[in-house]
Design an enzyme around this catalytic site. Structure first.
Site, PDB file in Angstrom:
ATOM      1  N   VAL A 102       0.870  -1.295   0.119  1.00 18.56           N
ATOM      2  CA  VAL A 102       0.023  -0.285  -0.484  1.00 18.56           C
ATOM      3  C   VAL A 102       1.025   1.517   0.099  1.00 18.56           C
ATOM      4  CG1 VAL A 102      -0.177   0.099   2.182  1.00 18.56           C
ATOM      5  CG2 VAL A 102      -1.691   1.096   1.081  1.00 18.56           C
ATOM      6  N   CYS A 103       0.381   2.576  -0.910  1.00 17.65           N
ATOM      7  CA  CYS A 103       0.092   3.469  -0.948  1.00 17.65           C
ATOM      8  C   CYS A 103       2.107   3.808  -1.322  1.00 17.65           C
ATOM      9  CB  CYS A 103       1.482   3.747   0.655  1.00 17.65           C
ATOM     10  SG  CYS A 103       1.656   5.900   0.645  1.00 17.65           S
ATOM     11  N   ALA A 104       3.535   3.899  -1.051  1.00 14.19           N
ATOM     12  CA  ALA A 104       4.390   3.894  -1.817  1.00 14.19           C
ATOM     13  C   ALA A 104       5.021   2.895  -1.965  1.00 14.19           C
ATOM     14  CB  ALA A 104       5.772   4.599  -0.734  1.00 14.19           C
ATOM     15  N   TYR A 123       0.723   5.417  -4.120  1.00 15.65           N
ATOM     16  CA  TYR A 123       0.816   6.548  -3.952  1.00 15.65           C
ATOM     17  C   TYR A 123       0.855   7.527  -5.416  1.00 15.65           C
ATOM     18  CZ  TYR A 123       0.395  10.773  -0.693  1.00 15.65           C
ATOM     19  OH  TYR A 123       0.576  12.049  -0.517  1.00 15.65           O
ATOM     20  N   SER A 149      -3.043  -0.922  -2.785  1.00 16.04           N
ATOM     21  CA  SER A 149      -3.594  -0.448  -3.616  1.00 16.04           C
ATOM     22  C   SER A 149      -2.126   1.331  -2.716  1.00 16.04           C
ATOM     23  CB  SER A 149      -3.791  -0.071  -1.471  1.00 16.04           C
ATOM     24  OG  SER A 149      -4.887   0.627  -1.343  1.00 16.04           O
TER      25      SER A 149
END
Length: 183
Positions: A102-104, A123, A149
């Protein structure tokens, strides 16, 4: 029942890590927090302190069905720099076991060559690090054994997607309803 390991690094985004742990445990999934920082005590990117279950060096990954990588800075940089993390995600991918980031943190999967030809999200601003991926802008993208995500705001749907993958849609809906998440 499934077993998951989530990598915990200094400077991780706390919500992205702990939401996954909380919701998977509510679903009856065993999830272990595995520190890559050489200490069980971890401080997140917003100075929230907590304790991991295991140190990376002492953990038995042979019993695990999925690895999860939370984002945050500088946590993602530490995941990327950790040779053991990179080795494990490659081993899991080759053996057909699941990976979620998720994210980075999807950038770690991308730079390991795992996203080549896969749909993935991350991200904003990290798209160039998803090497070979078909970039998507959905909250959560599942492509076979890889779940990605976008960030803290998608931590709940990310977690529910992991539950769906491991336990089915009915369990994910049960958890969603129990936490009053109406999206």
């Amino acid at each position: 029942m499934s077993k998951v390991a989530i990598f915990i690094a200094e400077g991780l985004e706390e919500i992205e890590g702990l939401t996954v742990v909380d919701l998977l445990r509510r679903a009856g999934i065993t999830i272990d927090t595995v520190s890559i920082s050489g200490s069980l005590k971890i401080t997140g990117s917003h100075q929230i302190c907590f304790e991991a279950d295991y140190l990376f060096e002492a953990y038995d990954f042979d019993t695990v069905d999925m690895l999860v990588l939370p984002g945050g800075m500088p946590g993602t940089k530490y995941l990327l720099a950790h040779s053991g993390v990179n080795q494990k995600i490659k081993e899991f991918y080759v053996s057909g076991k699941a990976l979620a980031a998720v994210c980075a943190a999807p950038s770690v999967l991308g730079q390991a060559g795992i996203l080549d030809g896969k749909r993935a999200t991350c991200y904003p601003g990290y798209e160039d690090k998803l090497l070979g991926a078909d970039i998507c802008y959905e909250e959560v993208v599942t492509d076979k054994t890889v779940i990605t995500s976008r960030g803290l705001g998608t931590a709940i749907p990310f977690s529910l997607s992991i539950i769906t993958y491991l336990c089915g849609k009915e369990m994910a809906e049960k958890i969603r309803d129990s936490i009053q998440y109406n999206h």
